[in-house]
Design a protein around this motif. Structure first.
Motif, PDB file in Angstrom:
ATOM      1  N   ALA A   1       0.816  -1.219   0.000  1.00 44.81           N
ATOM      2  CA  ALA A   1       0.000   0.000   0.000  1.00 44.81           C
ATOM      3  C   ALA A   1       0.849   1.267   0.000  1.00 44.81           C
ATOM      4  O   ALA A   1       0.514   2.241  -0.680  1.00 44.81           O
ATOM      5  N   GLU A   2       1.964   1.279   0.733  1.00 46.87           N
ATOM      6  CA  GLU A   2       2.821   2.464   0.803  1.00 46.87           C
ATOM      7  C   GLU A   2       3.472   2.749  -0.555  1.00 46.87           C
ATOM      8  O   GLU A   2       3.522   3.887  -1.006  1.00 46.87           O
TER       9      GLU A   2
ATOM     10  N   GLU B   1       3.704   5.990  -5.532  1.00 42.94           N
ATOM     11  CA  GLU B   1       3.643   6.007  -6.990  1.00 42.94           C
ATOM     12  C   GLU B   1       2.471   6.847  -7.483  1.00 42.94           C
ATOM     13  O   GLU B   1       2.580   7.602  -8.443  1.00 42.94           O
ATOM     14  N   ARG B   2       1.347   6.756  -6.824  1.00 43.40           N
ATOM     15  CA  ARG B   2       0.169   7.551  -7.186  1.00 43.40           C
ATOM     16  C   ARG B   2       0.472   9.037  -7.034  1.00 43.40           C
ATOM     17  O   ARG B   2       0.124   9.844  -7.903  1.00 43.40           O
ATOM     18  N   LEU B   3       1.157   9.423  -5.954  1.00 45.99           N
ATOM     19  CA  LEU B   3       1.536  10.828  -5.759  1.00 45.99           C
ATOM     20  C   LEU B   3       2.484  11.300  -6.855  1.00 45.99           C
ATOM     21  O   LEU B   3       2.372  12.421  -7.350  1.00 45.99           O
ATOM     22  N   LEU B   4       3.433  10.447  -7.234  1.00 48.10           N
ATOM     23  CA  LEU B   4       4.376  10.783  -8.288  1.00 48.10           C
ATOM     24  C   LEU B   4       3.648  10.990  -9.610  1.00 48.10           C
ATOM     25  O   LEU B   4       3.892  11.967 -10.328  1.00 48.10           O
ATOM     26  N   LEU B   5       2.732  10.098  -9.941  1.00 49.12           N
ATOM     27  CA  LEU B   5       1.968  10.228 -11.178  1.00 49.12           C
ATOM     28  C   LEU B   5       1.116  11.494 -11.177  1.00 49.12           C
ATOM     29  O   LEU B   5       1.032  12.201 -12.180  1.00 49.12           O
ATOM     30  N   GLU B   6       0.476  11.787 -10.066  1.00 49.40           N
ATOM     31  CA  GLU B   6      -0.357  12.991  -9.972  1.00 49.40           C
ATOM     32  C   GLU B   6       0.477  14.262 -10.101  1.00 49.40           C
ATOM     33  O   GLU B   6       0.026  15.253 -10.654  1.00 49.40           O
ATOM     34  N   SER B   7       1.716  14.234  -9.582  1.00 49.21           N
ATOM     35  CA  SER B   7       2.567  15.427  -9.651  1.00 49.21           C
ATOM     36  C   SER B   7       3.011  15.715 -11.074  1.00 49.21           C
ATOM     37  O   SER B   7       3.361  16.839 -11.404  1.00 49.21           O
TER      38      SER B   7
END
Length: 87
Positions: A12-13, A18-24
């Motif tokens: 999960a971490e 990875e989700r934060l990186l993609l959103e950025s």
């Protein structure tokens, strides 16, 4: 798909990071330019399309230029030489 229906591929971490990186990385251009010659002018050396760049001059006025995409992307390889055209 419902959560918990299969074994996760990553923890999960890692997924959260990875989700934060993609959103950025998602961004939209603040300005887009549509020109009469867009897609119709090409570099005389390499044949690639010319891109538009918006740059400020010494006085602070914005100026548009058409520049070779090959030179812009691969400057150090020497594939194409530096040239630009004022709008």
């Amino acid at each position: 798909m419902a959560e918990g229906t299969h074994e996760p591929l990553v923890d999960a971490e890692t997924f959260r990071k990875e989700r934060l990186l993609l959103e950025s990385r998602k961004h939209t251009r603040s300005r887009t330019y549509d020109f009469l010659l867009k897609g119709l002018i090409f570099c005389h050396e390499c044949g690639y399309p010319l891109a538009t760049l918006n740059r400020k001059n010494a006085v602070g006025e914005e100026r548009l230029f058409f520049v070779c995409l090959t030179y812009q992307r691969f400057t150090k390889t020497g594939v194409c030489t530096c040239h630009s055209i004022k709008e």
